[in-house]
Design an enzyme around this catalytic site. Structure first.
Site, PDB file in Angstrom:
ATOM      1  N   ARG A  94     -10.631   1.173 -71.978  1.00  0.00           N
ATOM      2  CA  ARG A  94      -9.656   1.977 -72.644  1.00  0.00           C
ATOM      3  C   ARG A  94     -10.078   1.651 -74.174  1.00  0.00           C
ATOM      4  NH1 ARG A  94      -4.729   2.226 -69.986  1.00  0.00           N
ATOM      5  NH2 ARG A  94      -4.978   2.793 -67.939  1.00  0.00           N
ATOM      6  N   CYS A 103      -5.822  12.009 -63.844  1.00  0.00           N
ATOM      7  CA  CYS A 103      -6.456  12.802 -64.773  1.00  0.00           C
ATOM      8  C   CYS A 103      -7.989  12.490 -64.612  1.00  0.00           C
ATOM      9  CB  CYS A 103      -5.973  12.402 -66.169  1.00  0.00           C
ATOM     10  SG  CYS A 103      -6.167  10.542 -66.654  1.00  0.00           S
ATOM     11  N   THR A 104      -8.416  11.392 -64.428  1.00  0.00           N
ATOM     12  CA  THR A 104      -9.804  11.057 -64.295  1.00  0.00           C
ATOM     13  C   THR A 104     -10.378  11.705 -63.067  1.00  0.00           C
ATOM     14  OG1 THR A 104      -9.722   9.037 -65.612  1.00  0.00           O
ATOM     15  CG2 THR A 104     -11.632   9.344 -64.149  1.00  0.00           C
ATOM     16  N   THR A 132     -10.330   0.926 -62.437  1.00  0.00           N
ATOM     17  CA  THR A 132      -9.658   2.453 -62.234  1.00  0.00           C
ATOM     18  C   THR A 132      -9.922   2.748 -60.926  1.00  0.00           C
ATOM     19  OG1 THR A 132     -10.254   4.672 -62.815  1.00  0.00           O
ATOM     20  CG2 THR A 132     -12.054   3.078 -62.921  1.00  0.00           C
TER      21      THR A 132
END
Length: 521
Positions: A395, A314-315, A372
């Site tokens: 997060r 998604c990122t 990430t």
């Protein structure tokens, strides 16, 4: 001095409205009633265009199919922050009325873009003549018979029914219809006990984040099926991809969407291809090894005939289109991506063992620094940035909608207006208009972006520049809805391509932002 008594005295300014106030109230009531009537008149036109011709009208990327009159008015109101003037319902109704009389083939038609181009047109042609010219691709396809016959929809299987699986199910069911190119045929899950199917239907029906399912759902436990909005979905129990016989359920040549993330490489995902009836696999997580990571709008043309591809993360989907636009226009020397990401199911609700660092701590109580792979995945999608990006993530205790902060060093000095103008233009008329959205509001917060259909939303008022080569961009993204829309677009590409997008994107708009409203080229 005014006293409380004379403030409330009959006939005072406080109790009797002025003539101007009364006239203003009457005018506003009439204007609203007229707008509502126009929106109500649009509903059957929009429905007929979709059902009959597979035409999806939209307002700057916001589809109007299935929307209420109030939602249609809200879509028109939203254009005031992107255009010089709010799109009028009279303009939209006139365009839809003409479209209803035209012979068109499958396409997504942006009404706001058409209206802006028509307003800017200096040739003095009629609306019909203008539409004939702008939509000649769809008219030509219809005349040649390309849109005359619609093939049988491609079977789609969801392997896993978690957050992304259920979001994809909603999207596939939303787009189900006479001309739908994709059909949700089955969902593969691991049985968890009695009432398994009832509970899964309930999770599809009700969602704490995205709200209730738009439609009806019924359950047939005897045959392990759920019927949602007239679509029969077979639920299959399995612990291993290769053990499922899809052909036994009448499913063949299916695209299997693996939403579990249990397997990330070609060998692991290749297990799906051993199942009779499965022909291709799409992973909804970053792929490893030779598995292509696809960001729709950037490198979807490289999918080809690959049997296994990944929709990245998604990122990655949120930041890569923005990075592409900025890189094409100004060049990027180096960048750091810091994501502020909502908590996910892989974190613990309370402190407990977790194989990853820090993720074992209670997700609802802590900010958690974690790694990430978005920066590395972005480099795969944009090879020109290889070795130029770093990334990290935090997060946070929110259920959905995340934020990417891009610290970029460019090839040349830029102003805030230049950067914002580029990204605003990209959201309107560029080839990346399905991926990038743009907003300017001093009050915007994460929940305002819930349900976004774009991969990322640039927060223009948050952009920071000091007149040098350094710029900081803030990009919001619904890490469930926005990402799932990107996955759906890849599914369409794997099935032979998406419907044409009209009017055609303006060439060069990604590389040269103008900072104003839509322009005519």
């Amino acid at each position: 001095m005014r006293t409380e008594a004379n403030q409330d005295r009959p006939g005072s300014a406080r109790t009797l409205p002025t003539r101007h106030q009364a006239e203003t109230r009457d005018r506003l009531r009439r204007d609203w009633a007229d707008k509502l009537a126009a929106a109500e008149a649009m509903v059957p036109l929009i429905g007929r265009l979709y059902r009959r011709d597979d035409i999806v009208p939209s307002v700057y990327g916001r589809p109007l199919v299935g929307q209420s009159p109030i939602a249609i008015l809200k879509a028109h109101r939203s254009t005031r922050r992107l255009d010089d003037a709010e799109l009028s319902v009279e303009e939209t109704l006139a365009i839809l009325t003409e479209l209803d009389t035209m012979s068109l083939s499958s396409a997504s038609v942006d009404i706001a873009d058409l209206a802006a181009r028509y307003r800017a047109d200096r040739l003095g042609v009629t609306l019909r003549e203008f539409l004939d010219d702008e939509l000649f691709l769809a008219r030509g396809a219809a005349a040649s018979g390309v849109g005359g016959s619609h093939p049988v929809p491609r079977d789609v299987v969801l392997y896993g029914f978690g957050r992304i699986g259920r979001m994809l199910a909603r999207i596939l069911l939303e787009r189900a219809g006479t001309h739908a190119p994709l059909a949700l045929r089955a969902v593969v899950v691991r049985r968890r006990g009695p009432n398994d199917l009832i509970k899964r239907a309930s999770l599809l029906r009700r969602d704490s984040i995205h709200g209730p399912f738009a439609g009806t759902i019924s359950v047939d436990e005897e045959h392990d099926t759920i019927t949602a909005n007239g679509t029969l979905i077979q639920f299959i129990s399995s612990d291993a991809p290769a053990t499922v016989d899809y052909r036994a359920y009448g499913i063949d040549d299916a695209i299997v969407v693996d939403t579990t993330g249990r397997w990330r490489d070609a060998e692991g995902l290749g297990q799906h291809l051993l199942a009779p009836g499965a022909s291709r696999v799409l992973l909804t997580a970053p792929g490893k090894g030779d598995v292509k990571n696809i960001v729709h709008g950037i490198n979807h043309h490289s999918i080809g005939d690959d049997p296994v591809v990944s929709a990245a993360s998604c990122t990655t989907n949120a930041i890569v289109p923005v990075l592409k636009a900025v890189s094409s226009a100004f060049g990027i020397v180096h960048g750091h991506v810091e994501t502020v990401h909502s908590s996910t199911n892989d974190q613990n609700l309370v402190d407990n063992y977790h194989p990853a660092d820090r993720r074992g701590r209670a997700a609802g109580l802590n900010l958690v620094i974690t790694a990430t792979g978005a920066a590395r995945a972005a480099e795969k999608a944009l090879p020109e940035l290889r070795g130029r990006l770093t990334g990290n993530a935090v997060r946070v205790p929110t259920p959905n909608v995340s934020l990417a902060v891009l610290h970029l060093t460019l090839d040349r000095p830029v102003t805030r207006d230049e950067v914002n103008g580029l990204l605003r233009d990209a959201s309107l008329t560029s080839p990346l208009r399905r991926q990038i959205d743009y907003v300017e509001s001093p009050e915007i917060v994460s929940t305002d972006l819930l349900g976004s259909r774009r991969a990322g939303v640039v927060d223009g008022l948050a952009t920071i520049t000091d007149g040098s080569e350094h710029v900081v961009l803030y990009v919001w993204y619904d890490n469930e809805s926005g990402y799932s829309r990107q996955v759906y677009r890849i599914l369409q590409e794997m099935n032979g391509g998406r419907p044409m997008m009209l009017p055609s994107a303006q060439l060069g708009s990604v590389s040269q932002g103008h900072g104003g409203g839509p322009i005519r080229t």
